[in-house]
Design an enzyme around this catalytic site. Structure first.
Site, PDB file in Angstrom:
ATOM      1  CB  SER A  77      -4.178  -8.997   6.846  1.00 40.95           C
ATOM      2  OG  SER A  77      -2.948  -8.298   6.947  1.00 40.95           O
TER       3      SER A  77
ATOM      4  CE1 TYR B  21      -6.443  -4.285   4.932  1.00 40.66           C
ATOM      5  CE2 TYR B  21      -4.513  -4.717   6.300  1.00 40.66           C
ATOM      6  CZ  TYR B  21      -5.295  -5.013   5.187  1.00 40.66           C
ATOM      7  OH  TYR B  21      -4.933  -6.050   4.353  1.00 40.66           O
TER       8      TYR B  21
END
Ligand SMILES: NC(=O)c1ccc[n+]([C@@H]2O[C@H](COP(=O)([O-])OP(=O)(O)OC[C@H]3O[C@@H](n4cnc5c(N)ncnc54)[C@H](O)[C@@H]3O)[C@@H](O)[C@H]2O)c1
Length: 260
Positions: free
Chosen positions: A143, A156
């Site tokens: 990501s 995250y």
């Protein structure tokens, strides 16, 4: 996407997290390119709906990627039923929100278990079979959060940075066997995960136009990504067309990380 990408048609590929979102997009793209697919997800109903839509010629399995014995059994079964696995798209990931001061320990653990350990177990089960054959290509979804800090996404962001570095080491270790390992790092992509992200924001302009209060720059292309746009890059990296690309993290974000 090109009508064909070298080496994909007739090869055997695994997609994890295939029931929806980016994984579903990757599965649809690889299927259209002629890859024989084994699809895995914890969402069995979603997998079955996708398989029916693809015409039923794919293998599906309910799989929790945090369960090492189950991952091993799934990969073994895929090889028995479809043949040697030469392509892996590991897409599974979860996201939970909360500042570092307030995030429950269980949420932090869940992200590291699913995102990091799940990637480790899946790549390990596939890589150990690819090594004696001396061929293979692996792509994991990281990501932009791996390199751009995001408020309320500390766990995250950290888990995705771990995935990116894990894949880089895997690429280094597997290069002598002609096995390539790359990451694709999407920017904000229209999926269920992002609907949950948007629910934490005042409005969607926060993503496309930016938000100074959360140190978020906007997206120069002015829109969110579609799953197919991420899938096209995954397919290219998995194909033999990318035969000299390994240990890379390809950012597909409409310019949202400003090229950094
Ligand atoms: N959507 C985005 O904006 C975006 C941006 C960057 C990176 N990503 C990453 O892309 C990947 C896919 O995200 P998405 O937006 O499609 O999410 P999504 O929530 O729509 O889909 C994730 C899929 O993973 C499955 N899954 C979750 N836990 C699992 C487990 N333990 N075992 C097996 N399957 C499991 C879910 O059932 C679901 O089908 C994730 O790794 C995510 O972190 C997404």
């Amino acid at each position: 996407m090109a009508e064909a990408l070298k080496g994909l048609a007739g090869s055997v590929g695994i997609v994890t997290g295939a029931a929806k979102g980016i994984g579903e997009g990757v599965a649809r793209t690889l299927h259209a390119l002629g890859v024989k697919l084994a699809l895995a997800d914890i969402d069995e109903a979603g997998l079955q709906a996708l398989a029916a839509d693809l015409g039923g010629d794919v293998m599906t399995a309910r799989l929790d990627v945090t369960d090492g014995a189950a991952v091993e059994a799934f990969v073994a079964d895929a090889e028995t039923r479809l043949g040697p696995v030469d392509r892996l798209a590991h897409v599974v990931g979860i996201q939970k929100f909360g500042s570092i001061a307030e995030m429950p320990e269980a949420d932090f653990d869940a992200m590291f278990s699913v995102n990091v350990k799940g990637a480790f177990l899946t790549v390990q089960a596939v890589a150990k079979r690819m090594i004696p054959r001396g061929r293979g290509s692996i792509v994991a979804i990281a990501s932009t959060a791996a390199r751009t800090p995001r408020v309320r996404q500390g766990g995250y962001c950290a888990s995705k940075a771990a995935v990116a570095q894990l894949m880089c080491v895997a690429g280094l270790e597997l290069a002598p066997y002609d096995i390539r390992v790359n990451c694709v790092s999407p920017g904000v992509t229209e999926t269920g995960m992002v609907q949950r992200l948007m629910a934490t924001m005042a409005n969607t302009d926060v993503v496309t136009r930016g938000d100074l209060d959360t140190f978020r720059v906007g997206v120069p292309l002015g829109r969110l990504a579609r799953s197919e746009e991420i899938a096209d890059v995954v397919a290219f990296l998995l194909s033999d067309q990318a035969s000299y690309l390994t240990m890379q993290d390809v950012v597909v974000d409409g310019g949202g990380a400003l090229g950094a």
